[in-house]
Design a protein around this motif. Structure first.
Motif, PDB file in Angstrom:
ATOM      1  N   LEU A  52      31.061  47.524  36.875  1.00 46.32           N
ATOM      2  CA  LEU A  52      30.863  46.205  37.491  1.00 46.32           C
ATOM      3  C   LEU A  52      31.874  46.048  38.612  1.00 46.32           C
ATOM      4  O   LEU A  52      33.042  46.401  38.439  1.00 46.32           O
ATOM      5  CB  LEU A  52      31.047  45.124  36.426  1.00 46.32           C
ATOM      6  CG  LEU A  52      30.868  43.652  36.771  1.00 46.32           C
ATOM      7  CD1 LEU A  52      30.502  42.885  35.496  1.00 46.32           C
ATOM      8  CD2 LEU A  52      32.119  43.046  37.374  1.00 46.32           C
ATOM      9  N   ARG A  53      31.421  45.537  39.768  1.00 50.30           N
ATOM     10  CA  ARG A  53      32.328  45.288  40.898  1.00 50.30           C
ATOM     11  C   ARG A  53      32.004  43.941  41.519  1.00 50.30           C
ATOM     12  O   ARG A  53      30.847  43.598  41.712  1.00 50.30           O
ATOM     13  CB  ARG A  53      32.191  46.367  41.966  1.00 50.30           C
ATOM     14  CG  ARG A  53      33.147  46.151  43.155  1.00 50.30           C
ATOM     15  CD  ARG A  53      33.024  47.214  44.224  1.00 50.30           C
ATOM     16  NE  ARG A  53      31.736  47.173  44.885  1.00 50.30           N
ATOM     17  CZ  ARG A  53      30.841  48.155  44.848  1.00 50.30           C
ATOM     18  NH1 ARG A  53      31.095  49.248  44.164  1.00 50.30           N
ATOM     19  NH2 ARG A  53      29.675  48.035  45.472  1.00 50.30           N
ATOM     20  N   LEU A  54      33.072  43.166  41.836  1.00 54.73           N
ATOM     21  CA  LEU A  54      32.917  41.903  42.548  1.00 54.73           C
ATOM     22  C   LEU A  54      33.324  42.112  44.000  1.00 54.73           C
ATOM     23  O   LEU A  54      34.438  42.570  44.277  1.00 54.73           O
ATOM     24  CB  LEU A  54      33.781  40.811  41.909  1.00 54.73           C
ATOM     25  CG  LEU A  54      33.422  40.412  40.471  1.00 54.73           C
ATOM     26  CD1 LEU A  54      34.358  39.321  39.980  1.00 54.73           C
ATOM     27  CD2 LEU A  54      31.980  39.960  40.367  1.00 54.73           C
ATOM     28  N   HIS A  55      32.427  41.786  44.932  1.00 54.55           N
ATOM     29  CA  HIS A  55      32.719  42.013  46.348  1.00 54.55           C
ATOM     30  C   HIS A  55      33.910  41.193  46.830  1.00 54.55           C
ATOM     31  O   HIS A  55      34.730  41.671  47.614  1.00 54.55           O
ATOM     32  CB  HIS A  55      31.494  41.651  47.201  1.00 54.55           C
ATOM     33  CG  HIS A  55      30.293  42.486  46.919  1.00 54.55           C
ATOM     34  ND1 HIS A  55      30.373  43.790  46.469  1.00 54.55           N
ATOM     35  CD2 HIS A  55      28.961  42.201  47.034  1.00 54.55           C
ATOM     36  CE1 HIS A  55      29.151  44.276  46.330  1.00 54.55           C
ATOM     37  NE2 HIS A  55      28.287  43.347  46.656  1.00 54.55           N
ATOM     38  N   ARG A  59      37.419  43.853  42.746  1.00 52.61           N
ATOM     39  CA  ARG A  59      37.707  44.238  41.368  1.00 52.61           C
ATOM     40  C   ARG A  59      36.608  45.143  40.822  1.00 52.61           C
ATOM     41  O   ARG A  59      35.420  44.844  40.947  1.00 52.61           O
ATOM     42  CB  ARG A  59      37.835  42.998  40.486  1.00 52.61           C
ATOM     43  CG  ARG A  59      38.218  43.293  39.033  1.00 52.61           C
ATOM     44  CD  ARG A  59      38.229  42.008  38.214  1.00 52.61           C
ATOM     45  NE  ARG A  59      38.662  42.256  36.846  1.00 52.61           N
ATOM     46  CZ  ARG A  59      38.616  41.362  35.882  1.00 52.61           C
ATOM     47  NH1 ARG A  59      38.170  40.122  36.144  1.00 52.61           N
ATOM     48  NH2 ARG A  59      39.008  41.650  34.660  1.00 52.61           N
ATOM     49  N   VAL A  60      37.004  46.259  40.199  1.00 46.81           N
ATOM     50  CA  VAL A  60      36.059  47.205  39.592  1.00 46.81           C
ATOM     51  C   VAL A  60      36.399  47.347  38.118  1.00 46.81           C
ATOM     52  O   VAL A  60      37.555  47.564  37.748  1.00 46.81           O
ATOM     53  CB  VAL A  60      36.116  48.580  40.284  1.00 46.81           C
ATOM     54  CG1 VAL A  60      35.209  49.575  39.568  1.00 46.81           C
ATOM     55  CG2 VAL A  60      35.708  48.459  41.750  1.00 46.81           C
ATOM     56  N   GLU A  89      24.676  37.596  47.158  1.00 49.49           N
ATOM     57  CA  GLU A  89      25.118  38.775  46.414  1.00 49.49           C
ATOM     58  C   GLU A  89      26.642  38.773  46.331  1.00 49.49           C
ATOM     59  O   GLU A  89      27.326  38.834  47.346  1.00 49.49           O
ATOM     60  CB  GLU A  89      24.643  40.058  47.094  1.00 49.49           C
ATOM     61  CG  GLU A  89      25.011  41.320  46.315  1.00 49.49           C
ATOM     62  CD  GLU A  89      24.482  42.580  46.952  1.00 49.49           C
ATOM     63  OE1 GLU A  89      25.167  43.626  46.865  1.00 49.49           O
ATOM     64  OE2 GLU A  89      23.386  42.531  47.551  1.00 49.49           O
ATOM     65  N   GLY A  91      28.316  40.836  43.919  1.00 47.01           N
ATOM     66  CA  GLY A  91      28.815  42.046  43.272  1.00 47.01           C
ATOM     67  C   GLY A  91      27.684  42.979  42.876  1.00 47.01           C
ATOM     68  O   GLY A  91      26.522  42.778  43.258  1.00 47.01           O
ATOM     69  N   THR A  92      28.027  43.986  42.109  1.00 43.06           N
ATOM     70  CA  THR A  92      27.071  45.010  41.685  1.00 43.06           C
ATOM     71  C   THR A  92      27.398  45.463  40.269  1.00 43.06           C
ATOM     72  O   THR A  92      28.570  45.540  39.894  1.00 43.06           O
ATOM     73  CB  THR A  92      27.125  46.235  42.621  1.00 43.06           C
ATOM     74  OG1 THR A  92      26.990  45.815  43.973  1.00 43.06           O
ATOM     75  CG2 THR A  92      26.019  47.231  42.304  1.00 43.06           C
ATOM     76  N   ARG A 127      33.206  33.582  43.661  1.00 42.36           N
ATOM     77  CA  ARG A 127      33.660  34.346  44.819  1.00 42.36           C
ATOM     78  C   ARG A 127      32.532  34.465  45.830  1.00 42.36           C
ATOM     79  O   ARG A 127      32.033  35.552  46.119  1.00 42.36           O
ATOM     80  CB  ARG A 127      34.127  35.736  44.356  1.00 42.36           C
ATOM     81  CG  ARG A 127      35.339  35.692  43.429  1.00 42.36           C
ATOM     82  CD  ARG A 127      36.569  35.208  44.176  1.00 42.36           C
ATOM     83  NE  ARG A 127      37.744  35.185  43.312  1.00 42.36           N
ATOM     84  CZ  ARG A 127      38.966  34.939  43.730  1.00 42.36           C
ATOM     85  NH1 ARG A 127      39.179  34.664  44.995  1.00 42.36           N
ATOM     86  NH2 ARG A 127      39.983  34.924  42.903  1.00 42.36           N
ATOM     87  N   THR A 180      29.291  39.598  54.379  1.00 46.60           N
ATOM     88  CA  THR A 180      29.227  40.610  53.327  1.00 46.60           C
ATOM     89  C   THR A 180      29.067  42.001  53.919  1.00 46.60           C
ATOM     90  O   THR A 180      29.655  42.967  53.429  1.00 46.60           O
ATOM     91  CB  THR A 180      28.062  40.304  52.369  1.00 46.60           C
ATOM     92  OG1 THR A 180      28.259  39.010  51.791  1.00 46.60           O
ATOM     93  CG2 THR A 180      27.997  41.331  51.258  1.00 46.60           C
ATOM     94  N   SER A 185      33.602  45.097  50.349  1.00 49.51           N
ATOM     95  CA  SER A 185      34.326  45.263  49.087  1.00 49.51           C
ATOM     96  C   SER A 185      35.709  44.617  49.083  1.00 49.51           C
ATOM     97  O   SER A 185      36.514  44.879  48.206  1.00 49.51           O
ATOM     98  CB  SER A 185      34.474  46.758  48.767  1.00 49.51           C
ATOM     99  OG  SER A 185      35.178  47.431  49.793  1.00 49.51           O
TER     100      SER A 185
END
Length: 344
Positions: A52-55, A59-60, A89, A91-92, A127, A180, A185
């Motif tokens: 999981l990552r927050l743009h 944070r990963v 969007e 994160g991922t 965020r 974005t 990132s």
């Protein structure tokens, strides 16, 4: 939770499995787990590394199926899904499965993304890229003292030890989308300010600026000065040069300080306004000034060089300049730039 994961791994029915995946994440959300717990439970359920990552923060979070943090470097993602909040969007999420993706992986990641968005919203602030314009204006205003500026940047999510770059944009795309893309990132915030969009970012990847967007990029580390530089650079952009760094303008930036009345009264600039009355002539002159040679301009315009030569001869008569002479070409370039600034 572990028992449910074990039962899910034995399911033969894909429909039943999908329903139980939904139930699994509903249970997690009712328990109000945090992001690491979500990733850990997902890795156990999927029986592979889940990430999981927050743009906004960069944070990963990655966990292995045994419940421990996954070792670096990460393996290529086998399946990914964006995390969206308020249609943005943020994160991922992904799985790092060594073999082919599992039949339930898309359902699992979809529910993980929904759960992650709920956690971010619950324990926020979210965020998101878009920011309060008043807070952004406080961060870039030359009237703000350093304490007020530092507080504004902190409230916007920028760490005190990180530089903040400023980008001024005119865009047909939503500002949050451009922000974005520019800084995918790292922390980034965007807001409209009068007729210009402003983006604050810790890093700027100009190669990611989408087509159709014009952007001026400031050079200074101080946000207030960087904003003035970015706004100036934006004024110099054209359809052929849609992205400009202030540092790349050099002495040309001085033209932005020329009073408008003085520029309009200049004979070369007044003549340029007559040339601009014909879009074809204006494009020819812009291309020739940028190319610096007749044949290169002809290639860019997809015309025979003799046709371009005739156009330039007529444009030269309108300007009362010899465009084949270095001095005449320099005057034409300056007059063209000054005219563009007046019509920015």
């Amino acid at each position: 939770m572990e028992a449910l994961a074990a039962r899910l791994s034995q399911l033969d029915s894909q429909v039943e499995g999908a329903i139980r995946v939904v139930m699994f994440y509903d249970t997690l959300m009712r328990r109000r787990v945090d992001l690491p717990a979500l990733a850990r439970a997902s890795a156990s359920l999927a029986e592979c590394v889940a990430g999981l990552r927050l743009h906004g923060t960069g944070r990963v979070i990655r966990f292995a199926p045994d419940g421990r943090e996954a070792p670096a470097p990460p393996s290529p993602a086998s399946t990914t899904t964006p995390i969206t909040l308020d249609e943005e969007e943020i994160g991922t999420v992904w799985l790092e499965r060594s073999g082919a993706p599992g039949s339930l992986d898309p359902v699992l990641l979809d529910r993980l993304a929904i759960a992650a968005a709920a956690v971010v919203e619950r324990y926020g602030p979210a965020r998101t890229t878009m920011a309060d314009p008043a807070l952004v204006e406080l961060a870039i205003s030359s009237d703000s003292d350093e304490a007020a500026r530092a507080r504004a940047l902190r409230l916007l999510g920028f760490a005190a030890d990180l530089p903040v770059r400023v980008v001024a944009v005119r865009s047909p795309l939503p500002l949050d989308r451009v922000g974005t893309l520019l800084c995918p990132s790292r922390p980034v915030k965007a807001a409209p300010l009068a007729d210009v969009g402003i983006i604050l970012a810790t890093t700027v990847d100009q190669d990611r600026i989408p087509a159709g967007v014009r952007a001026g990029i400031g050079a200074a580390e101080s946000p207030d000065r960087s904003w003035r530089e970015a706004r100036t650079a934006l004024r110099f952009t054209t359809s052929r040069r849609p992205v400009l760094h202030y540092a790349g303008l050099g002495a040309l930036a001085l033209l932005a300080q020329v009073p408008e009345d003085a520029a309009r009264d200049n004979a070369d600039v007044a003549a340029m306004a007559r040339v601009a009355g014909d879009p074809g002539d204006l494009e020819t002159l812009e291309t020739y000034c940028a190319a610096g040679s007749l044949r290169r301009a002809a290639d860019l315009l997809h015309l025979h060089h003799s046709s371009v030569a005739r156009r330039l001869e007529q444009i030269g008569k309108t300007l009362d300049l010899d465009l084949t002479d270095p001095t005449g070409l320099m005057r034409a370039r300056l007059a063209l730039t000054a005219w563009q600034l007046l019509n920015d």
